[in-house]
Motif scaffolding. Sequence first.
Motif, mmCIF file in Angstrom:
data_model
loop_
_atom_site.group_PDB
_atom_site.id
_atom_site.type_symbol
_atom_site.label_atom_id
_atom_site.label_comp_id
_atom_site.label_asym_id
_atom_site.label_seq_id
_atom_site.Cartn_x
_atom_site.Cartn_y
_atom_site.Cartn_z
ATOM 1 N N SER A 261 14.574 12.652 -8.921
ATOM 2 C CA SER A 261 13.926 12.270 -7.677
ATOM 3 C C SER A 261 12.676 11.442 -7.957
ATOM 4 O O SER A 261 12.444 10.401 -7.319
ATOM 5 C CB SER A 261 13.558 13.526 -6.884
ATOM 6 O OG SER A 261 12.829 13.185 -5.717
ATOM 7 N N GLN A 262 11.863 11.881 -8.927
ATOM 8 C CA GLN A 262 10.634 11.157 -9.256
ATOM 9 C C GLN A 262 10.922 9.798 -9.876
ATOM 10 O O GLN A 262 10.240 8.812 -9.584
ATOM 11 C CB GLN A 262 9.770 12.015 -10.183
ATOM 12 C CG GLN A 262 9.191 13.238 -9.478
ATOM 13 C CD GLN A 262 8.429 14.158 -10.423
ATOM 14 O OE1 GLN A 262 8.767 14.287 -11.606
ATOM 15 N NE2 GLN A 262 7.406 14.824 -9.902
ATOM 16 N N LYS A 263 11.953 9.718 -10.714
ATOM 17 C CA LYS A 263 12.353 8.421 -11.262
ATOM 18 C C LYS A 263 12.835 7.499 -10.143
ATOM 19 O O LYS A 263 12.534 6.297 -10.129
ATOM 20 C CB LYS A 263 13.469 8.601 -12.285
ATOM 21 C CG LYS A 263 13.061 9.263 -13.584
ATOM 22 C CD LYS A 263 14.283 9.425 -14.492
ATOM 23 C CE LYS A 263 13.980 10.245 -15.722
ATOM 24 N NZ LYS A 263 15.196 10.466 -16.545
ATOM 25 N N GLY A 264 13.599 8.073 -9.221
ATOM 26 C CA GLY A 264 14.106 7.271 -8.107
ATOM 27 C C GLY A 264 12.986 6.710 -7.251
ATOM 28 O O GLY A 264 13.038 5.552 -6.822
ATOM 29 N N SER B 201 0.815 -1.213 0.000
ATOM 30 C CA SER B 201 0.000 0.000 0.000
ATOM 31 C C SER B 201 0.848 1.261 0.000
ATOM 32 O O SER B 201 0.385 2.334 -0.387
ATOM 33 C CB SER B 201 -0.957 0.005 1.201
ATOM 34 O OG SER B 201 -0.236 0.111 2.412
ATOM 35 N N SER B 202 2.110 1.133 0.425
ATOM 36 C CA SER B 202 2.984 2.314 0.433
ATOM 37 C C SER B 202 3.289 2.800 -0.979
ATOM 38 O O SER B 202 3.670 3.961 -1.172
ATOM 39 C CB SER B 202 4.293 1.997 1.172
ATOM 40 O OG SER B 202 5.068 1.057 0.463
ATOM 41 N N VAL B 203 3.118 1.933 -1.982
ATOM 42 C CA VAL B 203 3.373 2.344 -3.364
ATOM 43 C C VAL B 203 2.496 3.532 -3.739
ATOM 44 O O VAL B 203 2.962 4.510 -4.344
ATOM 45 C CB VAL B 203 3.134 1.160 -4.336
ATOM 46 C CG1 VAL B 203 3.169 1.633 -5.786
ATOM 47 C CG2 VAL B 203 4.179 0.073 -4.105
ATOM 48 N N PHE B 204 1.217 3.474 -3.385
ATOM 49 C CA PHE B 204 0.297 4.569 -3.687
ATOM 50 C C PHE B 204 0.742 5.854 -2.983
ATOM 51 O O PHE B 204 0.759 6.941 -3.579
ATOM 52 C CB PHE B 204 -1.124 4.190 -3.268
ATOM 53 C CG PHE B 204 -2.157 5.245 -3.549
ATOM 54 C CD1 PHE B 204 -2.262 5.818 -4.808
ATOM 55 C CD2 PHE B 204 -3.023 5.657 -2.552
ATOM 56 C CE1 PHE B 204 -3.220 6.791 -5.067
ATOM 57 C CE2 PHE B 204 -3.987 6.625 -2.804
ATOM 58 C CZ PHE B 204 -4.083 7.197 -4.062
ATOM 59 N N LEU C 247 2.058 9.537 -4.620
ATOM 60 C CA LEU C 247 1.473 10.826 -4.247
ATOM 61 C C LEU C 247 2.552 11.797 -3.774
ATOM 62 O O LEU C 247 2.537 12.980 -4.131
ATOM 63 C CB LEU C 247 0.430 10.635 -3.136
ATOM 64 C CG LEU C 247 -0.887 9.964 -3.539
ATOM 65 C CD1 LEU C 247 -1.781 9.777 -2.308
ATOM 66 C CD2 LEU C 247 -1.619 10.782 -4.594
ATOM 67 N N VAL C 248 3.485 11.303 -2.981
ATOM 68 C CA VAL C 248 4.601 12.138 -2.514
ATOM 69 C C VAL C 248 5.424 12.623 -3.697
ATOM 70 O O VAL C 248 5.813 13.801 -3.766
ATOM 71 C CB VAL C 248 5.480 11.344 -1.526
ATOM 72 C CG1 VAL C 248 6.789 12.080 -1.252
ATOM 73 C CG2 VAL C 248 4.724 11.094 -0.226
ATOM 74 N N SER C 249 5.693 11.728 -4.637
ATOM 75 C CA SER C 249 6.473 12.071 -5.821
ATOM 76 C C SER C 249 5.818 13.193 -6.623
ATOM 77 O O SER C 249 6.490 14.105 -7.113
ATOM 78 C CB SER C 249 6.644 10.830 -6.701
ATOM 79 O OG SER C 249 7.259 11.147 -7.924
ATOM 80 N N TRP D 165 6.917 8.383 3.780
ATOM 81 C CA TRP D 165 7.575 8.688 2.514
ATOM 82 C C TRP D 165 7.604 10.176 2.203
ATOM 83 O O TRP D 165 8.409 10.611 1.361
ATOM 84 C CB TRP D 165 6.894 7.921 1.376
ATOM 85 C CG TRP D 165 7.079 6.452 1.530
ATOM 86 C CD1 TRP D 165 6.185 5.554 2.027
ATOM 87 C CD2 TRP D 165 8.259 5.705 1.220
ATOM 88 N NE1 TRP D 165 6.730 4.289 2.047
ATOM 89 C CE2 TRP D 165 8.016 4.348 1.553
ATOM 90 C CE3 TRP D 165 9.510 6.044 0.686
ATOM 91 C CZ2 TRP D 165 8.955 3.344 1.376
ATOM 92 C CZ3 TRP D 165 10.446 5.042 0.506
ATOM 93 C CH2 TRP D 165 10.174 3.707 0.852
ATOM 94 N N GLY D 166 6.766 10.968 2.881
ATOM 95 C CA GLY D 166 6.737 12.386 2.571
ATOM 96 C C GLY D 166 7.270 13.298 3.642
ATOM 97 O O GLY D 166 7.457 14.501 3.392
ATOM 98 N N THR D 167 7.549 12.756 4.837
ATOM 99 C CA THR D 167 7.980 13.615 5.942
ATOM 100 C C THR D 167 9.163 13.053 6.715
ATOM 101 O O THR D 167 9.982 13.815 7.225
ATOM 102 C CB THR D 167 6.799 13.835 6.932
ATOM 103 O OG1 THR D 167 5.628 14.181 6.203
ATOM 104 C CG2 THR D 167 7.120 14.953 7.898
ATOM 105 N N GLU D 168 9.272 11.731 6.830
ATOM 106 C CA GLU D 168 10.345 11.095 7.602
ATOM 107 C C GLU D 168 11.710 11.563 7.104
ATOM 108 O O GLU D 168 12.064 11.365 5.940
ATOM 109 C CB GLU D 168 10.233 9.581 7.481
ATOM 110 C CG GLU D 168 11.235 8.805 8.313
ATOM 111 C CD GLU D 168 10.930 8.877 9.793
ATOM 112 O OE1 GLU D 168 11.565 9.717 10.462
ATOM 113 O OE2 GLU D 168 10.077 8.114 10.267
ATOM 114 N N GLN D 169 12.488 12.176 7.997
ATOM 115 C CA GLN D 169 13.721 12.833 7.578
ATOM 116 C C GLN D 169 14.716 11.885 6.911
ATOM 117 O O GLN D 169 15.285 12.197 5.868
ATOM 118 C CB GLN D 169 14.392 13.513 8.786
ATOM 119 C CG GLN D 169 15.733 14.159 8.483
ATOM 120 C CD GLN D 169 15.654 15.265 7.451
ATOM 121 O OE1 GLN D 169 14.641 15.933 7.335
ATOM 122 N NE2 GLN D 169 16.726 15.469 6.708
#
Length: 532
Positions: A278-281, A81-84, A88-90, A259-263
């Motif tokens: 970054s988005q490709k990564g 589920s983290s893929v979704f 979104l973060v990307s 994925w969007g906040t964890e340092q």
Amino acid sequence: MNVGALLSFLLVTILVAVISWYKTRNENLQTAAGLFFANRNLGFLVVGGALFFTNISAVQFIGENELVYTNNMSVMAWGLSSVFAMLLVSEFIMPVYLRSGISTTPDFLEERYDTGTKRFVSVIFLVSYIVNMLPSVLYSGAVTFNGLFRVSETLHIGYWPTIWLLVWIIGLVGSLYTILGGLKAVAISDTVLGVGMFAGGILLPYAALKYLGHGSVGTGIDMLLAAKRDHFNAIGKAHDSVPFGTIFTGMFLVNLYYWGTEQYIVQQALASRSLAESQKGIAVACAGKIISPLLLNIPGLIAVQLYTHMDNTAEVFPKIVSDVSSPVLTGFIAAITFGAALTTFNAGLNSTSTLFVLNLYRPYKAWRQQEVGERQLISVSKRFEMLVCLLAMIIAPFIAFAQQGLYTYIQKVSGLFSVPIFTILLVGLLHKRMPAIAAKIGLIFFITTYAVSQLLVDTGLHFLHVLAILFVLTVLLMLVVGAMYPRKEPFVQQWNNVVDLQPWKRRHLYTVLLLLAMIALFVVFSPLVLAE
């Protein structure tokens, strides 16, 4: 202890270290940008490998296989589920960060709210890493290493002293690796180990099925599918470790935070040379999450057929590796899991020093009107890393007494710190007049009520549902405070980008493909296909 397995382990571990050293030998680590952000020059493969393998640690190898063995495949939902959330973060969060040119996620909260919010969140991050993230990585690495090489039997010492010994070995090696190599060494190691994990993800299930089928992989598959099909089910029910409904409530929020906040995760993406890279990564890391059940879940599924009873279910993964693998493969898997523990630990250490030095130490010196040079920052960061490492090594062995399994313990404790931070970030992005006081009240309310719900009051609800309810209540509370004390001027983001912000043109195509693959796996591991 098998000599062949030990030699294989040493060979792979040294090879990874040599590759990392060779790739970083010319890096300038005497500046904050070099030590903490690899001079913001990472390509997409290195970013993807770093994101994926920083996320994958011995915690997942141990914890997820344990939950598959004791429950079913519903634990697979955490990774899939983290893929979704990653996509979104990307698309929406990473452009915001790179546009601001921030060094840490609290930097953006300072821009959006105020300096007090930044410091508050920085302290929350540091406490989370010291008491939860870093100790759990050390403990799971120690459990894996002891299970694979039977250290306690070889040295003729008890289980508890063995865990202490291995925790300190991993901690000391990891701290030296981080101090000497910086973020780029961590990222290069992650990429190499990611390739190794893919190979291990094919070889270990193959060896386990062959062992189960007494020399025949086909027979092993038939035996696996012949009994206990309920363990194949990834659509968790209310009593399972991960009820399916939690994917759409607290788990979704935790994944967005992570994925969007964890340092220590975001820092890998911030080191990319452009938004497109970054988005490709992130897409590469998503692909890694799709294939990760091969090592994180399937061995636990096969172990259900091999072991009718285990006194310590945390040793499911190391036991099946040592029982079904050749010495060379055992050493190879040991190197991968040891590397997973090291790289996640290293990334966490690097992020703790980043947060402390840039968000607390340097502002404190500026308040005292004292100048701080780059060399002094680097020196302080390395000393702080050693202090954090020492604290983590002291705390780690006591995780052995955690109830409900290692993985559930980690997710429960991380909820205390994660979703509150994501809540104020999201509200700040969507509500341009939300004041700083609302963010502080929201953080205190969320952390306090969640702690009470988990430690003092039995709500009868799954902790992920509790997180979702508190998220809604905190948003409502912040909206009330925001209506009473709105900002005088709406927030306008300042552009301070240090990299190219042109987005990846093919990202939408790959987003669709990755989401279809994610859904397909849930269907395969459901009553519709395998879990009849």
